[in-house]
Every structure is written in structure tokens, then in C-alpha cells.
Design a protein around this motif. Structure first.
Motif, PDB file in Angstrom:
ATOM      1  N   PHE A  35       0.838  -1.192   0.000  1.00 48.58           N
ATOM      2  CA  PHE A  35       0.000   0.000   0.000  1.00 48.58           C
ATOM      3  C   PHE A  35       0.875   1.245   0.000  1.00 48.58           C
ATOM      4  N   LEU A  36       0.562   2.154  -0.900  1.00 45.37           N
ATOM      5  CA  LEU A  36       1.250   3.437  -0.951  1.00 45.37           C
ATOM      6  C   LEU A  36       0.237   4.537  -0.641  1.00 45.37           C
ATOM      7  N   MET A  37       0.531   5.314   0.358  1.00 45.22           N
ATOM      8  CA  MET A  37      -0.365   6.416   0.724  1.00 45.22           C
ATOM      9  C   MET A  37      -0.259   7.513  -0.321  1.00 45.22           C
ATOM     10  N   ALA A  38      -1.410   8.054  -0.669  1.00 43.82           N
ATOM     11  CA  ALA A  38      -1.428   9.174  -1.615  1.00 43.82           C
ATOM     12  C   ALA A  38      -0.695  10.353  -0.993  1.00 43.82           C
ATOM     13  N   SER A  39      -0.036  11.118  -1.827  1.00 46.67           N
ATOM     14  CA  SER A  39       0.635  12.315  -1.335  1.00 46.67           C
ATOM     15  C   SER A  39      -0.424  13.342  -0.949  1.00 46.67           C
ATOM     16  N   GLU A  40      -0.044  14.303  -0.144  1.00 46.94           N
ATOM     17  CA  GLU A  40      -0.971  15.329   0.332  1.00 46.94           C
ATOM     18  C   GLU A  40      -1.608  16.084  -0.835  1.00 46.94           C
ATOM     19  N   ARG A  41      -0.853  16.260  -1.901  1.00 42.26           N
ATOM     20  CA  ARG A  41      -1.372  17.046  -3.017  1.00 42.26           C
ATOM     21  C   ARG A  41      -2.318  16.264  -3.924  1.00 42.26           C
ATOM     22  N   THR A  42      -2.390  14.946  -3.759  1.00 46.91           N
ATOM     23  CA  THR A  42      -3.262  14.155  -4.640  1.00 46.91           C
ATOM     24  C   THR A  42      -4.308  13.334  -3.897  1.00 46.91           C
ATOM     25  N   GLN A  43      -4.322  13.354  -2.589  1.00 50.34           N
ATOM     26  CA  GLN A  43      -5.196  12.431  -1.857  1.00 50.34           C
ATOM     27  C   GLN A  43      -6.689  12.697  -2.039  1.00 50.34           C
ATOM     28  N   PHE A  44      -7.060  13.840  -2.528  1.00 44.18           N
ATOM     29  CA  PHE A  44      -8.475  14.153  -2.718  1.00 44.18           C
ATOM     30  C   PHE A  44      -8.951  13.866  -4.143  1.00 44.18           C
ATOM     31  N   ILE A  45      -8.048  13.477  -5.022  1.00 48.41           N
ATOM     32  CA  ILE A  45      -8.388  13.284  -6.433  1.00 48.41           C
ATOM     33  C   ILE A  45      -8.928  11.868  -6.660  1.00 48.41           C
ATOM     34  N   SER A  46     -10.038  11.782  -7.370  1.00 49.75           N
ATOM     35  CA  SER A  46     -10.537  10.480  -7.811  1.00 49.75           C
ATOM     36  C   SER A  46     -11.020  10.630  -9.255  1.00 49.75           C
ATOM     37  N   SER A  47     -10.979   9.547  -9.994  1.00 49.55           N
ATOM     38  CA  SER A  47     -11.448   9.576 -11.382  1.00 49.55           C
ATOM     39  C   SER A  47     -12.908   9.996 -11.447  1.00 49.55           C
ATOM     40  N   ARG A  48     -13.700   9.505 -10.514  1.00 53.41           N
ATOM     41  CA  ARG A  48     -15.126   9.844 -10.496  1.00 53.41           C
ATOM     42  C   ARG A  48     -15.323  11.343 -10.352  1.00 53.41           C
ATOM     43  N   LEU A  49     -14.590  11.967  -9.430  1.00 47.13           N
ATOM     44  CA  LEU A  49     -14.723  13.419  -9.245  1.00 47.13           C
ATOM     45  C   LEU A  49     -14.220  14.196 -10.454  1.00 47.13           C
ATOM     46  N   VAL A  50     -13.137  13.739 -11.058  1.00 44.98           N
ATOM     47  CA  VAL A  50     -12.605  14.407 -12.248  1.00 44.98           C
ATOM     48  C   VAL A  50     -13.642  14.385 -13.366  1.00 44.98           C
ATOM     49  N   LYS A  51     -14.283  13.231 -13.574  1.00 42.08           N
ATOM     50  CA  LYS A  51     -15.328  13.148 -14.609  1.00 42.08           C
ATOM     51  C   LYS A  51     -16.505  14.057 -14.279  1.00 42.08           C
ATOM     52  N   GLU A  52     -16.860  14.127 -13.020  1.00 42.53           N
ATOM     53  CA  GLU A  52     -17.987  14.989 -12.629  1.00 42.53           C
ATOM     54  C   GLU A  52     -17.658  16.465 -12.856  1.00 42.53           C
ATOM     55  N   ILE A  53     -16.472  16.884 -12.453  1.00 36.58           N
ATOM     56  CA  ILE A  53     -16.056  18.278 -12.667  1.00 36.58           C
ATOM     57  C   ILE A  53     -16.058  18.593 -14.165  1.00 36.58           C
ATOM     58  N   ALA A  54     -15.482  17.691 -14.945  1.00 34.62           N
ATOM     59  CA  ALA A  54     -15.406  17.902 -16.395  1.00 34.62           C
ATOM     60  C   ALA A  54     -16.796  17.960 -17.021  1.00 34.62           C
ATOM     61  N   SER A  55     -17.715  17.150 -16.532  1.00 31.35           N
ATOM     62  CA  SER A  55     -19.062  17.135 -17.110  1.00 31.35           C
ATOM     63  C   SER A  55     -19.793  18.456 -16.893  1.00 31.35           C
ATOM     64  N   TYR A  56     -19.388  19.207 -15.870  1.00 27.82           N
ATOM     65  CA  TYR A  56     -19.961  20.532 -15.616  1.00 27.82           C
ATOM     66  C   TYR A  56     -19.059  21.651 -16.139  1.00 27.82           C
ATOM     67  N   LYS A  57     -18.159  21.283 -17.036  1.00 30.31           N
ATOM     68  CA  LYS A  57     -17.260  22.242 -17.693  1.00 30.31           C
ATOM     69  C   LYS A  57     -16.261  22.893 -16.731  1.00 30.31           C
ATOM     70  N   GLY A  58     -15.981  22.218 -15.631  1.00 29.61           N
ATOM     71  CA  GLY A  58     -14.987  22.721 -14.686  1.00 29.61           C
ATOM     72  C   GLY A  58     -13.577  22.442 -15.175  1.00 29.61           C
ATOM     73  N   ASP A  59     -12.614  23.126 -14.604  1.00 31.75           N
ATOM     74  CA  ASP A  59     -11.210  22.995 -14.990  1.00 31.75           C
ATOM     75  C   ASP A  59     -10.596  21.768 -14.320  1.00 31.75           C
ATOM     76  N   ILE A  60     -10.192  20.802 -15.112  1.00 33.36           N
ATOM     77  CA  ILE A  60      -9.576  19.578 -14.587  1.00 33.36           C
ATOM     78  C   ILE A  60      -8.080  19.511 -14.891  1.00 33.36           C
ATOM     79  N   SER A  61      -7.527  20.584 -15.398  1.00 28.30           N
ATOM     80  CA  SER A  61      -6.129  20.572 -15.844  1.00 28.30           C
ATOM     81  C   SER A  61      -5.147  20.249 -14.721  1.00 28.30           C
ATOM     82  N   GLU A  62      -5.527  20.482 -13.496  1.00 28.15           N
ATOM     83  CA  GLU A  62      -4.645  20.199 -12.360  1.00 28.15           C
ATOM     84  C   GLU A  62      -4.659  18.714 -11.991  1.00 28.15           C
ATOM     85  N   PHE A  63      -5.656  17.983 -12.500  1.00 27.81           N
ATOM     86  CA  PHE A  63      -5.865  16.609 -12.065  1.00 27.81           C
ATOM     87  C   PHE A  63      -5.490  15.547 -13.094  1.00 27.81           C
TER      88      PHE A  63
END
Length: 175
Positions: A129-157
Motif C-alpha cells: 500500500f502506498l499512501m497518496a501524497s498530500e497534493r493528490t489524496q483528494f483526487i478520484s477519477s469519479r470526481l474528475v469526470k464529474e467536474i469535467a461534465s460541468y465544464k470545470g477545470d480539470i487541468s490540475e488533475f
């Protein structure tokens, strides 16, 4: 001259749906690659997750993100797809380690169960098991797709190439 025994190569396997591959996934890939001689990235078909992108496109997104990781780590990293039990894919690719990324406590609950089942299916395969780094621990594919579907900026993810592919898929679905 004394003959030296052959050193076994450490092969690890990092599996996921990668729909889409995120900077969190890439962080785990880079860290795992530093721990093994060869890292196999297994892109799961997993129709139960109803992926937005087909498996070949998800594999391409992962592959496009790897050159800089390969350069930084000097690691042998390959991308494969699989449509089987994880332990079967691990065995088929000559790996003995499964890498799993953990972001939050709920990930741990699921992953510890999977680790136990995989251990029962093949006692020769270890889960790391590798713990996610502090800068990425909140990122999930599901959330990225949801943000993108509402035209949000996903460039950081996600990488620019993955962003373009994901946005094209969402436009196709909407249109």
C-alpha cells in the motif's frame, strides 16, 4: 572465479480502471516504479464501473503519461489490459507484488478486504500500500469526470492529453 546467483527481478503490478488516469495515479506509478525492476500497469476492463472511455483509450492515456516517469525513474514500465481476476493478471505478467494507492480511510476498508482475498487466492503475491501524497489524496477519477461534465477545470488533475480525450468523450456523450 565464484559464480554469483542470478538476481531475481522484482516485478510489480498496479491495477485500476484509470477512467481517467489522474495525477494521483501517476504519483503512485512513479513511486511504485522506484521500488521494482519492472512495473506493469494493468488497465482493467471492469464493465461494472461503466467506464466512459474504452479500455484501449484508457491504456493510451496511461502510456502517454509515462515517458517522463520512465525518464525520472529509469524503470521498465509497461501497460497491459486485463479481463480476469487481479491475481491471475499478476501471475500472467510475472509479478509478485500488487501496488495499491490509498487516499482516505474508506479506501483502506475496501483495500484490506481485497488484499486478504488476493492473499488467499495466491499466497505468493504480496500487496504493497502506498499512501497518496498530500497534493493528490483528494483526487478520484469519479470526481474528475464529474467536474469535467460541468465544464470545470480539470487541468490540475490530469495530463493535457488525458484532458483532451476525456472532454472529447463527454462531448460525444452529450451530443
Amino acid at each position: 572465479m565464484i559464480a554469483r546467483p542470478a538476481v531475481a527481478r522484482r516485478v510489480g503490478f498496479y491495477a485500476g480502471t484509470f477512467d481517467p488516469v489522474t495525477t494521483g495515479h501517476l504519483d503512485v506509478i512513479e513511486r511504485a516504479a522506484r521500488l521494482v525492476d519492472r512495473l506493469v500497469i494493468g488497465v482493467a476492463h471492469n464493465p461494472g464501473k461503466n467506464p466512459l472511455m474504452p479500455v484501449d483509450e484508457r491504456m493510451l492515456c496511461v502510456e502517454e503519461a509515462l515517458p517522463s516517469i520512465r525518464q525520472r525513474t529509469g524503470s521498465d514500465i509497461v501497460v497491459v489490459s486485463f479481463h480476469s481476476l487481479l491475481v491471475e493478471a499478476v501471475r500472467a505478467n510475472g509479478a509478485t507484488l500488487i501496488f495499491r494507492g490509498l487516499r482516505v480511510l474508506s479506501d483502506f476498508d475496501y483495500e484490506i478486504q481485497m488484499s486478504g482475498v488476493n492473499r488467499r487466492l495466491d499466497g505468493g503475491i504480496e500487496t504493497v500500500f502506498l499512501m497518496a501524497s498530500e497534493r493528490t489524496q483528494f483526487i478520484s477519477s469519479r470526481l474528475v469526470k464529474e467536474i469535467a461534465s460541468y465544464k470545470g477545470d480539470i487541468s490540475e488533475f490530469v495530463t493535457p492529453a488525458t484532458q483532451a480525450r476525456l472532454l472529447a468523450r463527454l462531448a460525444m456523450r452529450a451530443g
